[in-house]
Design a protein around this motif. Structure first.
Motif, short mmCIF file in Angstrom:
data_model
loop_
_atom_site.label_atom_id
_atom_site.label_comp_id
_atom_site.label_asym_id
_atom_site.label_seq_id
_atom_site.Cartn_x
_atom_site.Cartn_y
_atom_site.Cartn_z
N TYR A 196 6.12 4.48 3.23
CA TYR A 196 6.54 3.09 3.00
C TYR A 196 8.01 3.15 2.58
N LEU A 226 10.38 2.76 0.47
CA LEU A 226 10.78 2.48 -0.91
C LEU A 226 12.27 2.78 -1.09
N THR A 266 6.21 -4.65 6.12
CA THR A 266 5.07 -5.26 5.42
C THR A 266 4.37 -6.29 6.31
N LYS A 308 -0.98 3.90 -1.49
CA LYS A 308 -1.69 2.74 -2.01
C LYS A 308 -0.89 1.46 -1.83
N LYS A 309 0.43 1.56 -1.74
CA LYS A 309 1.24 0.38 -1.44
C LYS A 309 0.96 -0.08 -0.02
N SER A 325 -2.37 -1.80 0.09
CA SER A 325 -2.43 -3.12 -0.54
C SER A 325 -2.11 -4.24 0.42
N TYR A 326 -1.43 -3.93 1.53
CA TYR A 326 -1.07 -4.96 2.50
C TYR A 326 -2.05 -5.04 3.67
#
Length: 289
Positions: free
Chosen positions: A137, A139, A217, A245-246, A249-250
């Motif tokens: 992801y 970041l 996202t 986990k990010k 979450s989407y």
């Protein structure tokens, strides 16, 4: 597995391997095919332990090397390694090798998870499941070392063994250096074989796959297929508690699994445990057995 160089798009010849257990009326051994997408500057051979496990469960497989990687051709052309070009190669693989199948499972590792997620968001009717190993992801700071790839090629070539060693330290569980030194040396050799012009072009363009994190996202939110997100418990590059986990979450339907004694290369370090997680996931989402 049978492999060959394939002109997947005009002027782009990549190594593609297809495999399965038997043949049905459609010329396939299964109604479902798994397409395996490797990570940045890597090679499809890293999935050597996953391919037979998928065949045993009745899935056909397609694995390929990105342009510039492994057994694919390696043109000395900066634009050839643009993220969009690599993605369009994956689209071409998908279109060419998913014909006749009722379902497609996409399996990606590391940077390959970005490509897989974009494709899954664009093919909601065809993709039956998504497996993400070491999911990335974007970041802040995730690509903070990109400046080094602006150095002249001869300097990058000189630094390549050092860069490889730094990657190896981050990519494997600390115990793997003691329990499986052969794997460490195999990966070190593979990494040092990458042409400097290729890995510079790749890394300088990797983030151009999306405009920003919000666009990525949006892709995740539009994926309908159930997803399994896995990582080793010592994945220092894409930790499950951070990036994995990010990503989860989407997603509409995601489950996570952390693999003990595994690092970023968990699919090579702990293939038996990882394969059990993958097969269990496929049984659940595909209704097998």
């Amino acid at each position: 597995m049978m492999g060959s160089l394939v002109e997947i798009r005009p002027g782009r010849r990549i190594w593609v391997e297809v495999g399965g257990a038997s043949t049905n009326a459609h010329g396939h051994s299964s109604d479902t095919v798994a397409i395996l997408v490797h990570g940045s500057c890597a090679i499809s051979e890293q999935y050597a332990a996953q391919v037979p496990a998928l065949h045993k469960e009745g899935l056909d497989t397609v694995a390929f090397d990105y342009l510039g990687c492994g057994r694919s051709e390696k043109p000395d052309d900066f634009a050839a390694y643009a993220a969009e070009e690599l993605y369009q190669d994956l689209v071409a693989v998908f279109q060419s090798y998913s014909k006749g199948y009722t379902g497609v499972v996409l399996l990606g590792h590391s940077y390959g998870t970005y490509l897989v997620n974009r494709l899954a968001s664009e093919q909601p009717e065809r993709v039956a499941g998504v497996v993400l190993i070491g999911a990335g992801y974007p970041l802040p700071g995730a690509f903070r070392l990109r400046w080094i790839f602006h150095l002249p090629l001869f300097v990058l070539g000189w630094l390549q063994p050092y860069l490889t060693d730094q990657f190896i330290k981050l990519a494997f569980h600390p115990d793997t250096f003691k329990t499986n030194p052969q794997l460490i040396e195999l990966e070190r050799g593979r990494s040092n074989e990458n042409p400097p012009f290729m890995f510079r072009a790749f890394h300088l363009q990797a983030l151009s796959l999306f405009r920003d994190a919000d666009q990525y996202t949006d892709w995740l939110r539009s994926i309908r297929a159930p997803a399994l997100i896995t990582a080793g418990d010592k994945d220092f590059l894409t930790p499950l508690d951070g990036m994995g986990k990010k990503v989860a979450s989407y997603l509409k339907d995601a489950r996570t699994a952390e693999i003990p004694l595994g690092g970023h290369q968990v699919h090579e370090e702990q293939p038996t445990v990882l394969n059990e997680k993958i097969i269990g996931f496929l049984h659940a989402v595909l209704g097998r057995r």
